[in-house]
Write a protein that holds these residues in place. Structure first.
Motif, PDB file in Angstrom:
ATOM      1  N   ARG A 105      17.541 -21.972  12.723  1.00  0.00           N
ATOM      2  CA  ARG A 105      17.605 -23.432  12.727  1.00  0.00           C
ATOM      3  C   ARG A 105      16.223 -24.013  13.017  1.00  0.00           C
ATOM      4  NH1 ARG A 105      21.208 -27.196  13.846  1.00  0.00           N
ATOM      5  NH2 ARG A 105      20.099 -27.844  15.713  1.00  0.00           N
ATOM      6  N   ALA A 106      15.913 -25.152  12.424  1.00  0.00           N
ATOM      7  CA  ALA A 106      14.625 -25.813  12.682  1.00  0.00           C
ATOM      8  C   ALA A 106      14.553 -26.213  14.155  1.00  0.00           C
ATOM      9  CB  ALA A 106      14.490 -27.047  11.793  1.00  0.00           C
ATOM     10  N   PRO A 107      13.341 -26.165  14.777  1.00  0.00           N
ATOM     11  CA  PRO A 107      13.234 -26.610  16.174  1.00  0.00           C
ATOM     12  C   PRO A 107      13.496 -28.107  16.282  1.00  0.00           C
ATOM     13  CG  PRO A 107      11.052 -26.211  15.231  1.00  0.00           C
ATOM     14  CD  PRO A 107      12.054 -25.791  14.200  1.00  0.00           C
ATOM     15  N   ASP A 108      13.886 -28.566  17.497  1.00  0.00           N
ATOM     16  CA  ASP A 108      14.025 -30.006  17.756  1.00  0.00           C
ATOM     17  C   ASP A 108      12.643 -30.626  17.692  1.00  0.00           C
ATOM     18  OD1 ASP A 108      16.563 -30.824  18.028  1.00  0.00           O
ATOM     19  OD2 ASP A 108      16.696 -30.402  20.192  1.00  0.00           O
ATOM     20  N   LEU A 109      12.385 -31.502  16.736  1.00  0.00           N
ATOM     21  CA  LEU A 109      11.033 -32.046  16.564  1.00  0.00           C
ATOM     22  C   LEU A 109      10.975 -33.487  17.068  1.00  0.00           C
ATOM     23  CD1 LEU A 109      10.332 -30.635  12.988  1.00  0.00           C
ATOM     24  CD2 LEU A 109       9.471 -29.758  15.152  1.00  0.00           C
TER      25      LEU A 109
END
Ligand code: FMN
Length: 181
Positions: A4-8
């Protein structure tokens, strides 16, 4: 495999930026000059980076609000000292109130006007090469004219808003080739 993409967080948040920048470890240098053994001027900077071997260039990024850089940039030569691991207090002093920055500091003056901190891991005698606008900082390129260095002296490391010391990881030890350093 992909996760999953990191929390940006938005890059407009200065706190998020500072936090992210603080993850990148760096050395710290003193950038200093003198005039006839007096008129000391200088500051600590962790934004130092090596740039080029030919010509020999390094860079520092200076806040546009700096009151020291306008005084340093007019000097003929500038001394860059790479702080050693046991010079964290000295580093704090060189970032503190300007009138007390050099009180009690063991300094080395060259004839031309470069000012060095004694006991540093490396000393680079530089001339101002170029300046570029870089947002709220100025990117300063310095051309090295002469130098002395001792890689056996452990450098001071700045990381996560604090000072640290390097340790060798035996599992990762070994010369790395193909870099400027
Ligand atoms: C660890 C550390 C790193 C710093 N790095 C920089 C830097 O890269 N660039 C910069 O402009 N100021 C940096 N500073 C702040 C300067 O040393 C100095 O405090 C600042 O320029 C304000 O003083 P001045 O008005 O005399 O320039 C750093 C301070 C510390 C403690």
């Amino acid at each position: 495999m992909s996760g999953r993409a990191p929390d940006l967080a938005p890059a407009e948040s200065p706190d998020a930026l500072r936090r992210a920048f603080s993850c990148f470890p760096s050395g710290v240098v003193a950038v200093c000059a003198h005039e006839n053994g007096e008129a000391f001027v200088g500051m600590a900077a962790s934004s130092f980076s090596t740039v080029s071997l030919d010509p020999p260039l390094v860079s520092v990024c200076v806040q546009n609000t700096s009151t020291t850089w306008p005084r340093l940039r007019s000097r003929q030569v500038i001394g860059v000292s790479v702080f050693a691991h046991d010079q964290s207090e000295l580093c704090r002093q060189l970032a503190g109130p300007a009138p007390q920055r050099f009180d009690g500091v063991d300094l080395l003056c060259t004839d031309g006007g470069a000012l060095f901190v004694a006991g540093a891991a490396a000393h680079l005698l530089c001339e101002l090469h170029a300046e570029y606008a870089g947002g709220d900082h100025t990117v300063v390129l310095l051309r090295i004219r002469s130098l002395s260095a001792n890689p056996d002296v452990d450098p001071l490391v700045f990381h996560a808003s604090t000072f640290r010391r390097l340790t060798i990881d035996p599992a990762a030890e070994g010369a790395v080739t193909g870099t400027t350093s």
